[in-house]
Design a protein around this motif. Structure first.
Motif, PDB file in Angstrom:
ATOM      1  N   ILE A 138      -8.647   3.863  -5.212  1.00 13.56           N
ATOM      2  CA  ILE A 138      -8.144   3.169  -6.387  1.00 13.56           C
ATOM      3  C   ILE A 138      -6.621   3.198  -6.298  1.00 13.56           C
ATOM      4  CG2 ILE A 138      -8.255   5.232  -7.873  1.00 13.56           C
ATOM      5  CD1 ILE A 138      -9.007   3.205 -10.180  1.00 13.56           C
ATOM      6  N   ALA A 139      -6.025   2.036  -6.504  1.00 15.19           N
ATOM      7  CA  ALA A 139      -4.565   1.887  -6.410  1.00 15.19           C
ATOM      8  C   ALA A 139      -4.023   1.443  -7.762  1.00 15.19           C
ATOM      9  CB  ALA A 139      -4.215   0.855  -5.340  1.00 15.19           C
ATOM     10  N   LYS A 140      -2.971   2.132  -8.213  1.00 12.59           N
ATOM     11  CA  LYS A 140      -2.326   1.795  -9.481  1.00 12.59           C
ATOM     12  C   LYS A 140      -0.822   1.796  -9.277  1.00 12.59           C
ATOM     13  CE  LYS A 140      -6.011   3.494 -12.436  1.00 12.59           C
ATOM     14  NZ  LYS A 140      -6.415   4.445 -13.476  1.00 12.59           N
ATOM     15  N   ILE A 196     -10.052  -1.244  -1.404  1.00 14.81           N
ATOM     16  CA  ILE A 196      -9.085  -0.837  -2.406  1.00 14.81           C
ATOM     17  C   ILE A 196      -9.394  -1.488  -3.745  1.00 14.81           C
ATOM     18  CG2 ILE A 196      -6.637  -0.680  -2.992  1.00 14.81           C
ATOM     19  CD1 ILE A 196      -7.498  -1.667   0.512  1.00 14.81           C
ATOM     20  N   LEU A 197      -9.657  -0.658  -4.738  1.00 18.04           N
ATOM     21  CA  LEU A 197      -9.809  -1.097  -6.121  1.00 18.04           C
ATOM     22  C   LEU A 197      -8.415  -1.032  -6.721  1.00 18.04           C
ATOM     23  CD1 LEU A 197     -11.261  -1.839  -8.714  1.00 18.04           C
ATOM     24  CD2 LEU A 197     -11.980   0.553  -8.917  1.00 18.04           C
ATOM     25  N   CYS A 254      -4.199   3.079   6.056  1.00 21.30           N
ATOM     26  CA  CYS A 254      -4.885   1.799   6.246  1.00 21.30           C
ATOM     27  C   CYS A 254      -5.041   1.092   4.905  1.00 21.30           C
ATOM     28  CB  CYS A 254      -6.242   2.027   6.901  1.00 21.30           C
ATOM     29  SG  CYS A 254      -7.186   0.518   7.216  1.00 21.30           S
ATOM     30  N   ALA A 255      -5.390   1.844   3.856  1.00 19.24           N
ATOM     31  CA  ALA A 255      -5.577   1.254   2.531  1.00 19.24           C
ATOM     32  C   ALA A 255      -4.271   0.625   2.045  1.00 19.24           C
ATOM     33  CB  ALA A 255      -6.070   2.306   1.545  1.00 19.24           C
ATOM     34  N   ARG A 256      -3.169   1.323   2.208  1.00 19.75           N
ATOM     35  CA  ARG A 256      -1.868   0.776   1.794  1.00 19.75           C
ATOM     36  C   ARG A 256      -1.531  -0.485   2.601  1.00 19.75           C
ATOM     37  NH1 ARG A 256       1.088   3.847  -1.640  1.00 19.75           N
ATOM     38  NH2 ARG A 256       0.425   6.007  -1.946  1.00 19.75           N
ATOM     39  N   ARG A 257      -1.792  -0.443   3.914  1.00 19.04           N
ATOM     40  CA  ARG A 257      -1.515  -1.593   4.778  1.00 19.04           C
ATOM     41  C   ARG A 257      -2.361  -2.801   4.382  1.00 19.04           C
ATOM     42  NH1 ARG A 257      -4.374  -3.191   8.927  1.00 19.04           N
ATOM     43  NH2 ARG A 257      -5.376  -1.178   9.334  1.00 19.04           N
ATOM     44  N   GLU A 258      -3.655  -2.582   4.183  1.00 19.55           N
ATOM     45  CA  GLU A 258      -4.555  -3.682   3.844  1.00 19.55           C
ATOM     46  C   GLU A 258      -4.227  -4.267   2.469  1.00 19.55           C
ATOM     47  OE1 GLU A 258      -6.673  -5.404   5.585  1.00 19.55           O
ATOM     48  OE2 GLU A 258      -6.695  -4.148   7.385  1.00 19.55           O
ATOM     49  N   LEU A 259      -3.889  -3.408   1.514  1.00 18.62           N
ATOM     50  CA  LEU A 259      -3.522  -3.896   0.185  1.00 18.62           C
ATOM     51  C   LEU A 259      -2.331  -4.847   0.292  1.00 18.62           C
ATOM     52  CD1 LEU A 259      -3.876  -3.791  -2.919  1.00 18.62           C
ATOM     53  CD2 LEU A 259      -2.299  -1.842  -2.908  1.00 18.62           C
ATOM     54  N   CYS A 300       1.556  -0.034  -3.869  1.00 24.78           N
ATOM     55  CA  CYS A 300       1.160   0.778  -5.020  1.00 24.78           C
ATOM     56  C   CYS A 300       1.928   2.094  -5.065  1.00 24.78           C
ATOM     57  CB  CYS A 300      -0.344   1.047  -4.992  1.00 24.78           C
ATOM     58  SG  CYS A 300      -0.900   1.991  -3.567  1.00 24.78           S
ATOM     59  N   ASP A 301       2.078   2.605  -6.295  1.00 26.47           N
ATOM     60  CA  ASP A 301       2.694   3.918  -6.497  1.00 26.47           C
ATOM     61  C   ASP A 301       1.688   5.038  -6.273  1.00 26.47           C
ATOM     62  OD1 ASP A 301       5.172   2.848  -7.153  1.00 26.47           O
ATOM     63  OD2 ASP A 301       4.742   2.823  -9.307  1.00 26.47           O
ATOM     64  N   SER A 302       0.448   4.820  -6.728  1.00 28.60           N
ATOM     65  CA  SER A 302      -0.561   5.871  -6.570  1.00 28.60           C
ATOM     66  C   SER A 302      -1.803   5.317  -5.885  1.00 28.60           C
ATOM     67  CB  SER A 302      -0.929   6.490  -7.918  1.00 28.60           C
ATOM     68  OG  SER A 302      -1.764   5.640  -8.657  1.00 28.60           O
ATOM     69  N   LEU A 303      -2.358   6.143  -5.036  1.00 26.03           N
ATOM     70  CA  LEU A 303      -3.553   5.798  -4.279  1.00 26.03           C
ATOM     71  C   LEU A 303      -4.443   7.035  -4.253  1.00 26.03           C
ATOM     72  CD1 LEU A 303      -4.684   3.435  -2.456  1.00 26.03           C
ATOM     73  CD2 LEU A 303      -3.797   4.755  -0.531  1.00 26.03           C
ATOM     74  N   GLU A 304      -5.661   6.887  -4.759  1.00 26.03           N
ATOM     75  CA  GLU A 304      -6.573   8.024  -4.850  1.00 26.03           C
ATOM     76  C   GLU A 304      -7.932   7.650  -4.255  1.00 26.03           C
ATOM     77  OE1 GLU A 304      -9.013  10.372  -8.362  1.00 26.03           O
ATOM     78  OE2 GLU A 304      -7.192   9.301  -8.900  1.00 26.03           O
ATOM     79  N   LEU A 305      -8.464   8.531  -3.423  1.00 25.78           N
ATOM     80  CA  LEU A 305      -9.790   8.306  -2.846  1.00 25.78           C
ATOM     81  C   LEU A 305     -10.845   8.472  -3.933  1.00 25.78           C
ATOM     82  CD1 LEU A 305     -11.531   7.853  -0.261  1.00 25.78           C
ATOM     83  CD2 LEU A 305     -11.622  10.342  -0.063  1.00 25.78           C
ATOM     84  N   LEU A 306     -11.679   7.441  -4.121  1.00 24.32           N
ATOM     85  CA  LEU A 306     -12.787   7.524  -5.074  1.00 24.32           C
ATOM     86  C   LEU A 306     -14.025   8.099  -4.410  1.00 24.32           C
ATOM     87  CD1 LEU A 306     -12.577   4.140  -7.014  1.00 24.32           C
ATOM     88  CD2 LEU A 306     -11.883   6.412  -7.784  1.00 24.32           C
TER      89      LEU A 306
END
Length: 184
Positions: A125-127, A48-49, A88-93, A101-107
């Motif tokens: 990428i998480a913002k 996660i960036l 998984c990305a949200r959990r790991e972050l 994060c509010d937004s999560l996009e696959l790069l």
């Protein structure tokens, strides 16, 4: 079968661990000769960036036993069985940084070492980050220090080899490219 494909004649699992398994395969090469392949099976991972509202990159410093040193990395973790990469990305972050994060996009997604492993990493990428008061706990065998770096600081860490892994270098270069395109 394509003209470059190697046909598996026999596969034997010779090690099965908590994260990976190792398979020894006998293969037939495109020229008809035989060879052996050592293949590591991995469930896949996410990275996660995460970018804060003040444009800092959320990183973690972690000891990596295989390297016998600490390195600074973007948060990452292994997929659980049948787990969706975005979940998984949200959990790991949250586990590694305490942020949601509010937004999560696959790069992008990429194979880490296709010569001997099937591990794929999905980079997000998480913002819109918010620090949670009651964040999920790290795994019991995981210890990290949180760092928030500017792009310039991250670039310096790459030069100093404090950042020294492919997924994090990819993340830094992605941000450098975005910055260059913005300034064009």
């Amino acid at each position: 079968m394509t003209k470059l494909e190697e046909k598996t004649l026999h596969s034997e699992e010779i090690f099965s661990g908590k994260i990976i398994s190792l398979h020894l395969q006998d293969v037939e090469l495109p020229n008809g000769k035989h060879a052996k392949r050592e293949i590591i099976k991995h469930p896949g991972a996410v990275a996660i960036l995460a970018i804060t509202d003040d444009n800092k990159i959320v990183m973690v410093e972690q000891y990596r036993k295989a390297l016998e040193r600490t390195i600074v990395e973007i948060p990452a973790g292994k997929l659980e069985k049948d787990e969706e990469p975005a979940l998984c990305a949200r959990r790991e972050l949250e586990e590694e940084t305490g942020y949601e994060c509010d937004s999560l996009e696959l790069l992008t997604s990429f194979y880490t070492s296709p010569g001997f492993a099937d591990e794929i990493v999905h980079v997000y990428i998480a913002k819109g980050l918010t620090k949670k008061e009651n964040a999920a706990d790290l795994d019991e065998d995981e210890f990290v220090e949180l760092e928030e770096l500017t792009l310039e600081e991250a670039e310096q860490y790459v030069k100093e080899q404090k950042i020294y892994d492919a997924k994090t270098i990819f993340a830094v270069q992605y941000l450098q490219l975005q910055e260059a395109l913005k300034n064009k």
